[in-house]
Structures are given as structure tokens and as C-alpha cells.
Write an enzyme that holds these catalytic residues in place. Sequence first.
Site, PDB file in Angstrom:
ATOM      1  N   GLY A  12       0.839  -1.215   0.000  1.00  0.00           N
ATOM      2  CA  GLY A  12       0.000   0.000   0.000  1.00  0.00           C
ATOM      3  C   GLY A  12       0.870   1.260   0.000  1.00  0.00           C
ATOM      4  O   GLY A  12       2.102   1.187  -0.055  1.00  0.00           O
ATOM      5  N   PHE A  83      -0.291  -2.029   8.763  1.00  0.00           N
ATOM      6  CA  PHE A  83      -0.971  -1.025   7.925  1.00  0.00           C
ATOM      7  C   PHE A  83      -2.264  -1.580   7.337  1.00  0.00           C
ATOM      8  O   PHE A  83      -3.162  -0.837   6.990  1.00  0.00           O
ATOM      9  CB  PHE A  83      -0.081  -0.630   6.728  1.00  0.00           C
ATOM     10  CG  PHE A  83       1.146   0.148   7.065  1.00  0.00           C
ATOM     11  CD1 PHE A  83       2.396  -0.456   7.096  1.00  0.00           C
ATOM     12  CD2 PHE A  83       1.067   1.504   7.345  1.00  0.00           C
ATOM     13  CE1 PHE A  83       3.542   0.267   7.380  1.00  0.00           C
ATOM     14  CE2 PHE A  83       2.216   2.239   7.641  1.00  0.00           C
ATOM     15  CZ  PHE A  83       3.444   1.613   7.654  1.00  0.00           C
ATOM     16  N   SER A 127      -4.883   7.080  13.075  1.00  0.00           N
ATOM     17  CA  SER A 127      -5.197   8.263  12.280  1.00  0.00           C
ATOM     18  C   SER A 127      -5.733   9.379  13.167  1.00  0.00           C
ATOM     19  O   SER A 127      -6.364   9.119  14.191  1.00  0.00           O
ATOM     20  CB  SER A 127      -6.267   7.885  11.239  1.00  0.00           C
ATOM     21  OG  SER A 127      -6.814   9.032  10.641  1.00  0.00           O
ATOM     22  N   THR A 129      -8.105  10.884  12.586  1.00  0.00           N
ATOM     23  CA  THR A 129      -9.584  10.762  12.529  1.00  0.00           C
ATOM     24  C   THR A 129     -10.157  10.393  13.887  1.00  0.00           C
ATOM     25  O   THR A 129     -11.309  10.683  14.190  1.00  0.00           O
ATOM     26  CB  THR A 129      -9.953   9.658  11.512  1.00  0.00           C
ATOM     27  OG1 THR A 129      -9.227   9.875  10.316  1.00  0.00           O
ATOM     28  CG2 THR A 129     -11.437   9.638  11.219  1.00  0.00           C
ATOM     29  N   TYR A 152     -14.997   4.085   9.562  1.00  0.00           N
ATOM     30  CA  TYR A 152     -13.540   3.969   9.437  1.00  0.00           C
ATOM     31  C   TYR A 152     -12.866   4.534  10.691  1.00  0.00           C
ATOM     32  O   TYR A 152     -12.054   3.862  11.328  1.00  0.00           O
ATOM     33  CB  TYR A 152     -13.041   4.725   8.195  1.00  0.00           C
ATOM     34  CG  TYR A 152     -11.560   5.013   8.249  1.00  0.00           C
ATOM     35  CD1 TYR A 152     -11.094   6.288   8.555  1.00  0.00           C
ATOM     36  CD2 TYR A 152     -10.630   3.994   8.050  1.00  0.00           C
ATOM     37  CE1 TYR A 152      -9.738   6.547   8.644  1.00  0.00           C
ATOM     38  CE2 TYR A 152      -9.273   4.248   8.134  1.00  0.00           C
ATOM     39  CZ  TYR A 152      -8.837   5.535   8.440  1.00  0.00           C
ATOM     40  OH  TYR A 152      -7.496   5.786   8.543  1.00  0.00           O
ATOM     41  N   LYS A 156     -10.613   2.680  13.969  1.00  0.00           N
ATOM     42  CA  LYS A 156      -9.297   3.074  14.492  1.00  0.00           C
ATOM     43  C   LYS A 156      -9.376   3.298  16.008  1.00  0.00           C
ATOM     44  O   LYS A 156      -8.492   2.894  16.762  1.00  0.00           O
ATOM     45  CB  LYS A 156      -8.793   4.350  13.804  1.00  0.00           C
ATOM     46  CG  LYS A 156      -8.405   4.162  12.347  1.00  0.00           C
ATOM     47  CD  LYS A 156      -7.264   3.163  12.202  1.00  0.00           C
ATOM     48  CE  LYS A 156      -6.844   2.990  10.751  1.00  0.00           C
ATOM     49  NZ  LYS A 156      -5.806   1.955  10.580  1.00  0.00           N
ATOM     50  N   PHE A 181      -1.623  12.389  10.289  1.00  0.00           N
ATOM     51  CA  PHE A 181      -2.494  13.453   9.801  1.00  0.00           C
ATOM     52  C   PHE A 181      -2.686  13.192   8.307  1.00  0.00           C
ATOM     53  O   PHE A 181      -3.116  12.063   7.974  1.00  0.00           O
ATOM     54  CB  PHE A 181      -1.936  14.808  10.256  1.00  0.00           C
ATOM     55  CG  PHE A 181      -2.286  14.990  11.717  1.00  0.00           C
ATOM     56  CD1 PHE A 181      -1.696  14.189  12.696  1.00  0.00           C
ATOM     57  CD2 PHE A 181      -3.274  15.891  12.115  1.00  0.00           C
ATOM     58  CE1 PHE A 181      -2.059  14.291  14.037  1.00  0.00           C
ATOM     59  CE2 PHE A 181      -3.638  16.006  13.459  1.00  0.00           C
ATOM     60  CZ  PHE A 181      -3.041  15.206  14.408  1.00  0.00           C
ATOM     61  N   LEU A 203      -7.243  14.261  -1.583  1.00  0.00           N
ATOM     62  CA  LEU A 203      -7.033  15.520  -2.301  1.00  0.00           C
ATOM     63  C   LEU A 203      -5.876  15.496  -3.287  1.00  0.00           C
ATOM     64  O   LEU A 203      -6.047  15.805  -4.469  1.00  0.00           O
ATOM     65  CB  LEU A 203      -6.816  16.646  -1.282  1.00  0.00           C
ATOM     66  CG  LEU A 203      -6.536  18.039  -1.874  1.00  0.00           C
ATOM     67  CD1 LEU A 203      -7.745  18.537  -2.667  1.00  0.00           C
ATOM     68  CD2 LEU A 203      -6.184  19.023  -0.761  1.00  0.00           C
ATOM     69  N   VAL A 220     -13.627  21.282  -5.173  1.00  0.00           N
ATOM     70  CA  VAL A 220     -13.224  21.715  -3.819  1.00  0.00           C
ATOM     71  C   VAL A 220     -14.470  21.679  -2.954  1.00  0.00           C
ATOM     72  O   VAL A 220     -15.440  22.399  -3.220  1.00  0.00           O
ATOM     73  CB  VAL A 220     -12.614  23.130  -3.849  1.00  0.00           C
ATOM     74  CG1 VAL A 220     -12.362  23.638  -2.412  1.00  0.00           C
ATOM     75  CG2 VAL A 220     -11.311  23.121  -4.659  1.00  0.00           C
ATOM     76  N   PHE A 221     -14.446  20.790  -1.954  1.00  0.00           N
ATOM     77  CA  PHE A 221     -15.667  20.559  -1.176  1.00  0.00           C
ATOM     78  C   PHE A 221     -15.891  21.660  -0.137  1.00  0.00           C
ATOM     79  O   PHE A 221     -15.673  21.491   1.048  1.00  0.00           O
ATOM     80  CB  PHE A 221     -15.587  19.196  -0.479  1.00  0.00           C
ATOM     81  CG  PHE A 221     -15.548  18.036  -1.424  1.00  0.00           C
ATOM     82  CD1 PHE A 221     -14.544  17.077  -1.334  1.00  0.00           C
ATOM     83  CD2 PHE A 221     -16.505  17.889  -2.429  1.00  0.00           C
ATOM     84  CE1 PHE A 221     -14.492  15.987  -2.202  1.00  0.00           C
ATOM     85  CE2 PHE A 221     -16.459  16.805  -3.300  1.00  0.00           C
ATOM     86  CZ  PHE A 221     -15.452  15.856  -3.190  1.00  0.00           C
ATOM     87  N   GLY A 300     -19.143  14.491   6.455  1.00  0.00           N
ATOM     88  CA  GLY A 300     -18.145  13.849   7.325  1.00  0.00           C
ATOM     89  C   GLY A 300     -16.832  14.607   7.387  1.00  0.00           C
ATOM     90  O   GLY A 300     -15.965  14.302   8.206  1.00  0.00           O
TER      91      GLY A 300
HETATM   92  C1  WQD Z   1      -8.536  16.560   2.607  1.00  0.00           C
HETATM   93  C2  WQD Z   1      -9.286  17.845   2.336  1.00  0.00           C
HETATM   94  C3  WQD Z   1     -11.563  17.556   1.627  1.00  0.00           C
HETATM   95  C4  WQD Z   1     -10.735  15.591  -2.149  1.00  0.00           C
HETATM   96  C5  WQD Z   1      -8.742  11.118   5.114  1.00  0.00           C
HETATM   97  C6  WQD Z   1      -8.928  10.192   6.276  1.00  0.00           C
HETATM   98  C7  WQD Z   1      -7.646  10.098   7.063  1.00  0.00           C
HETATM   99  C8  WQD Z   1      -6.548   9.681   6.145  1.00  0.00           C
HETATM  100  C9  WQD Z   1      -6.397  10.700   5.022  1.00  0.00           C
HETATM  101  C10 WQD Z   1      -6.244   7.293   6.097  1.00  0.00           C
HETATM  102  C11 WQD Z   1     -10.714  17.813   2.861  1.00  0.00           C
HETATM  103  C12 WQD Z   1     -10.730  18.188   0.525  1.00  0.00           C
HETATM  104  C13 WQD Z   1     -10.566  16.208  -0.920  1.00  0.00           C
HETATM  105  C14 WQD Z   1     -11.299  16.314  -3.229  1.00  0.00           C
HETATM  106  C15 WQD Z   1     -11.478  18.237  -1.811  1.00  0.00           C
HETATM  107  N1  WQD Z   1      -6.821   8.398   5.608  1.00  0.00           N
HETATM  108  N2  WQD Z   1     -10.928  17.507  -0.767  1.00  0.00           N
HETATM  109  N3  WQD Z   1     -11.646  17.619  -3.019  1.00  0.00           N
HETATM  110  O1  WQD Z   1     -10.556  13.461   4.578  1.00  0.00           O
HETATM  111  O2  WQD Z   1      -8.670  14.895   5.559  1.00  0.00           O
HETATM  112  O3  WQD Z   1      -8.497  12.415   5.612  1.00  0.00           O
HETATM  113  O4  WQD Z   1      -7.665  10.717   4.318  1.00  0.00           O
HETATM  114  O5  WQD Z   1      -5.390   7.201   6.932  1.00  0.00           O
HETATM  115  O6  WQD Z   1      -7.815   9.144   8.079  1.00  0.00           O
HETATM  116  O7  WQD Z   1      -9.912  10.717   7.128  1.00  0.00           O
HETATM  117  O8  WQD Z   1      -8.276  13.584   3.455  1.00  0.00           O
HETATM  118  O9  WQD Z   1      -7.501  14.075   1.177  1.00  0.00           O
HETATM  119  O10 WQD Z   1      -9.856  13.146   1.495  1.00  0.00           O
HETATM  120  O11 WQD Z   1      -9.369  15.487   2.167  1.00  0.00           O
HETATM  121  O12 WQD Z   1     -11.822  19.420  -1.636  1.00  0.00           O
HETATM  122  O13 WQD Z   1     -11.495  15.802  -4.366  1.00  0.00           O
HETATM  123  O14 WQD Z   1      -9.390  18.021   0.918  1.00  0.00           O
HETATM  124  O15 WQD Z   1     -12.832  18.194   1.709  1.00  0.00           O
HETATM  125  O16 WQD Z   1     -11.032  19.108   3.357  1.00  0.00           O
HETATM  126  P1  WQD Z   1      -9.111  13.662   4.823  1.00  0.00           P
HETATM  127  P2  WQD Z   1      -8.756  14.015   1.990  1.00  0.00           P
END
Ligand code: WQD
Length: 344
Positions: A12, A83, A127, A129, A152, A156, A181, A203, A220-221, A300
Site C-alpha cells: 500500500g 498497515f 489516524s 480521525t 472507518y 481506528k 495526519f 485531495l 473543492v468541497f 463527514g
Molecule cells: C482533505 C481535504 C476535503 C478531495 C482522510 C482520512 C484520514 C486519512 C487521510 C487514512 C478535505 C478536501 C478532498 C477532493 C477536496 N486516511 N478535498 N476535493 O478526509 O482529511 O483524511 O484521508 O489514513 O484518516 O480521514 O483527506 O484528502 O480526502 O481530504 O476538496 O477531491 O481536501 O474536503 O477538506 P481527509 P482528503
Amino acid sequence: MAKKVLVTGGTGYIGSHTVVVLQEAGYEVLIIDNLSNSNIDVIEGITRITHTRPVFEKVDCTDMDGMRAFFEKYPGIDGIIHFAASKAVGESVRKPLLYYRNNIVSLLNLLELMPEFKVKGLVFSSSCTVYGEPDKNPIDEDAPIKPATSPYGNTKQINEEIIRDYIHSGALIKSIILRYFNPIGAHPSAEIGELPIGEPQNLVPYITQTAIGIRPYLKVFGNDYNTPDGSCIRDFIDVMDLSRAHLVAMDRILEGKSDENMEIFNLGTGRGVSVLELIRVFEKVTGKPLNYKIVGRREGDIEQIWANPEKANKVLGWKAETPLEETLASAWKWQLKLRERGIM
Ligand code: WQD
């Protein structure tokens, strides 16, 4: 005699980068993975970097018989970095039973087998999270654990409690729990990197796939959050910095450097960066304007969270050093390599 470490989920994203760091530090590394969310070609990428092919077996950690057979076949494993887990927040909301079964049964199997095969140490991939929406940032390890915002995140939290209770019951193992993070970037060689199957949830891979033309635009959410530019804030940490923390943690356990049987560390840079800020840095680093649209919030999502990494800095002697510009450049180099190889 090199110490032996089993890396579950080692093909992974974070697992593969950690395998490289462990091998380069002199560990003998064995990988098990069920390849449900990764590709066996990652083993070739690791080998091209370290010139040492890790042992690999396709094993599902929820299969106790398969796991026991692996430990019988490869005796003398000193430590485990675990992992292997399902990790997509959105998917966990849609398929909770898959997440509870996979993420919890796999850990239970490992914990049961460790004393049987005299495995001393467990480094567990957790995480940020587990914190939910922080009351304040930066967040440290003593922050209250709030109700998880997804199955998820709940797995954890439950995993951490299982480890704690098992050790409290007198199990002769030591564990270090690492709360990540937001891991981003790729190995500088671009031989390995983040390779999401299908449409990326995270992202940075979505950004690089948009920049190379695979995705028409990045959504961008939300930009109506209570943050300086309205977009969410995260602590984006370079995957190589993160991998090095696993080496330090495993060394700490196997060299008996800690008096505690269980320790928890936040692994972040200590710096919050917004989604829109990260996009600007990416554009500056690559010289490629990014096509993105502001859309509604994603269910979420946490508004803002970044780490206080002082405990890891002081106790582990570890610090995330890589500048964001360098990390994003590595993510882009990886995306270009995937295109060069015709992979995507
Ligand atoms: C980051 C920011 C989105 C995609 C998750 C898990 C965490 C870890 C990492 C496993 C947020 C914004 C995202 C997109 C966007 N996973 N975004 N457009 O949700 O912080 O963390 O992944 O270990 O445990 O919770 O990561 O990269 O999905 O999002 O605007 O197409 O980017 O809204 O604010 P996240 P993410």
C-alpha cells in the site's frame, strides 16, 4: 543478524514507503498484503529503489489459518508494522460491516499470534480521525477522543482500545500507536507513490490526476467554512517523513528504549494548510494552473485539524522536515512517471 519486521499492507501507499526506509536501515522486511487496494508491481518499485526484494506473500489478515501458516513459514519475526486496513471514509459509511470485519478481525488475529511466535513489538497505523472535530488546534495526544464521524474512524478508535486492553491484561508485547495526519507525496525516485484504484478519494492524487488531464477538474468541497479562506485546513505530511517515524518507532521498541508498554504519537508537521492554499502551492511548484470548482461540502469532513507534534519531536527525536513545495513536486513527478509508463 538483521532484525526481521513484518509489514502488513506493505504494498500500500504508506506501507511501501516504510518498507523502503526499513530496508535501507538494515531490517529484513517481509510483506503480506491481500492486494485488495494495491498492486503487486509495487514490489518491483521497492526493489528498484533498495536493490533488495522483500519477501512477499498474498495473505488476508482476517484469515487466521493463513496468518498462522505465514508465521510458521517465517519464524523469528521481531516486530510488526500493521498497515493492512480499509481506509476510505466515504466507503466506510456505505459498507460498515466490511470495515468492522476487516479492520478489527485483522488486528485481533495479529495480537493473538504475536505471543505464540514471540513477536515483541507492534507499531500500529492509526489516524487523526480518532479525534473527530477538535475543539482547538494544534491537537495533542491528550485531546479528548470524540465519537467517530465514520465507521472507518470508529475502527481506528476500537483498534487502539483493543491494543490498550490487551497490553493491560499482561500480554508480553509492546506497542507504539502512530496517529497520522494527512500523508501526501511520493518517494523522490518516483518508483513508488500513491496509486488509488479508481477515482481518488484523497485531495493530492485528485489534484495530480486533474493536472495531467485524467480528471476534468477538481471539486473543492466547500469554501464556506470558518477558516481564513473558507476551505478546510489539514496537516499535510510528507510520506517519507511519515515512513521514517515508523523506523524510529520500531527501533524504539526493539532496542527497549521505552519503559512504557504502549505509547501514542501524533505524526504531523504542526502546520495547518488550507485546501486552496495547497492548490496555489501546487500551481506554483508545477507551473500548471489547476482547473477546480467550488462545490458543496463533503459529508463527514472535519473543518480544521492540525497536529501538535511536540511529543514525537521530543520523545522519538523525529520531525517532519520536508517542505510542502518539495512534497507536492514529488507527487507531480510520480504522476508524470505513471503517464510515462502508460499506467494512467
Ligand atoms: C482533505 C481535504 C476535503 C478531495 C482522510 C482520512 C484520514 C486519512 C487521510 C487514512 C478535505 C478536501 C478532498 C477532493 C477536496 N486516511 N478535498 N476535493 O478526509 O482529511 O483524511 O484521508 O489514513 O484518516 O480521514 O483527506 O484528502 O480526502 O481530504 O476538496 O477531491 O481536501 O474536503 O477538506 P481527509 P482528503
